[in-house]
Design a protein around this motif. Structure first.
Motif, PDB file in Angstrom:
ATOM      1  N   ASN A  49      12.385   7.147   2.574  1.00 36.40           N
ATOM      2  CA  ASN A  49      11.229   7.187   2.858  1.00 36.40           C
ATOM      3  C   ASN A  49      10.556   8.092   1.535  1.00 36.40           C
ATOM      4  O   ASN A  49      12.145   9.220   0.530  1.00 36.40           O
ATOM      5  N   ASP A  75       0.930  -1.592   0.019  1.00 34.35           N
ATOM      6  CA  ASP A  75       0.294   0.160  -0.186  1.00 34.35           C
ATOM      7  C   ASP A  75       0.860   1.674  -0.021  1.00 34.35           C
ATOM      8  O   ASP A  75       1.017   2.445  -0.588  1.00 34.35           O
ATOM      9  N   THR A  76       2.063   1.227   0.665  1.00 34.41           N
ATOM     10  CA  THR A  76       2.976   2.483   0.306  1.00 34.41           C
ATOM     11  C   THR A  76       3.751   1.745   0.004  1.00 34.41           C
ATOM     12  O   THR A  76       4.585   3.760  -0.922  1.00 34.41           O
ATOM     13  N   TYR A  77       4.688   1.229  -0.573  1.00 41.60           N
ATOM     14  CA  TYR A  77       5.729   0.973  -1.053  1.00 41.60           C
ATOM     15  C   TYR A  77       6.978   1.629  -0.537  1.00 41.60           C
ATOM     16  O   TYR A  77       7.981   1.811  -1.377  1.00 41.60           O
ATOM     17  N   MET A 102       6.272  10.490   2.241  1.00 42.39           N
ATOM     18  CA  MET A 102       5.841   9.667   3.630  1.00 42.39           C
ATOM     19  C   MET A 102       7.007   9.590   3.871  1.00 42.39           C
ATOM     20  O   MET A 102       7.965   8.615   3.260  1.00 42.39           O
TER      21      MET A 102
END
Length: 188
Positions: free
Chosen positions: A105, A81-83, A109
Motif C-alpha cells: 500500500n 493509475d495507482t502503481y 493509498m
C-alpha cells in the motif's frame, strides 16, 4: 521506562495495544524494523526454498524478504493509475509453487485489498500487507494492515509516523499472533 529492551507491560506493550486499537485489529506486535517484520511474515507464510511469493515491482523490500528464505519473488504488474498491485496480474502469476502474496500500500493509498484477499482465499495463499507508507489509510472503513493475514508498518524516520526506526506487525488471527509473539520472541 529506565529499561533497555522489552518488558511485558512496559512502554512497548502499551504502544502495541494502542496501535491495535487505533487500526481496529486484534493484535499488534512491535519489531525493530518493518524490514524484519516483512521477513518474519514470509517466514511463517509457508514459503521456503524454491517456492514463490508474489510481490509488486515498485518497492523492493517484499522481494528482499522473500529472498531471505530462499523463496523466489514473482512480480505482478501494477495498475498504471495507482502503481498498486493489479489483481488481474496477481491471478495470472499464481502457480502451483506460490505460497504467499506481499501487497504494498503506497502513498497513503490502499491497493485493491478486498479483491486480493478473495484471490488469496481462493488459492489458499498467505496475504502480507506492506503498510510502510499507509498508516491511517482505510478501504471501505477498514485500516490498511487489517485485511491481510499480517500487516507490516514502518516507523523509520521518513515515514508518516516515526519513532526514529522500528516497525509493527498487525493481525486479527490469534494463531498468527501466538506464532509471531511466542515462537519468535521466546523460541517456543
Amino acid at each position: 521506562s529506565r529499561q533497555l529492551g522489552w518488558a511485558e507491560g512496559g512502554m512497548v506493550t502499551r504502544f502495541e495495544r494502542a496501535f491495535a486499537e487505533k487500526v481496529n485489529c486484534g493484535y499488534a506486535i512491535a519489531r525493530n524494523s518493518a524490514m524484519s517484520a516483512l521477513a518474519e511474515a514470509v517466514s511463517i507464510s509457508g514459503a521456503g526454498t524454491g517456492l514463490e511469493v508474489i510481490c509488486d515491482p515498485m518497492v523492493q523490500f517484499g522481494a528482499i524478504a522473500t529472498i531471505y528464505f530462499n523463496s523466489v519473488p514473482r512480480f505482478a504488474d501494477v495498475k498504471y493509475d495507482t502503481y498498486l498491485m493489479d489483481p488481474v496480474s496477481l491471478r495470472a502469476n499464481i502457480t502451483e509453487r506460490t505460497r504467499a502474496v506481499i501487497v504494498t500500500n503506497l502513498w497513503g493509498m490502499c491497493a485493491e485489498l478486498e479483491e486480493i484477499r478473495r484471490i488469496c482465499d481462493e488459492y489458499n495463499l498467505f496475504m502480507i500487507e506492506d503498510c510502510a507508507h499507509s498508516i491511517g489509510a482505510t478501504l471501505n472503513g477498514r485500516h490498511s494492515g487489517t485485511i491481510g493475514d499480517v500487516g507490516n508498518f514502518s516507523f523509520q524516520q521518513g515515514k508518516h509516523m516515526t519513532t526514529g526506526d522500528g516497525g509493527m506487525m498487525t493481525t486479527n488471527r490469534e494463531d498468527i499472533y501466538h506464532k509471531l509473539f511466542n515462537e519468535w520472541a521466546f523460541g517456543e
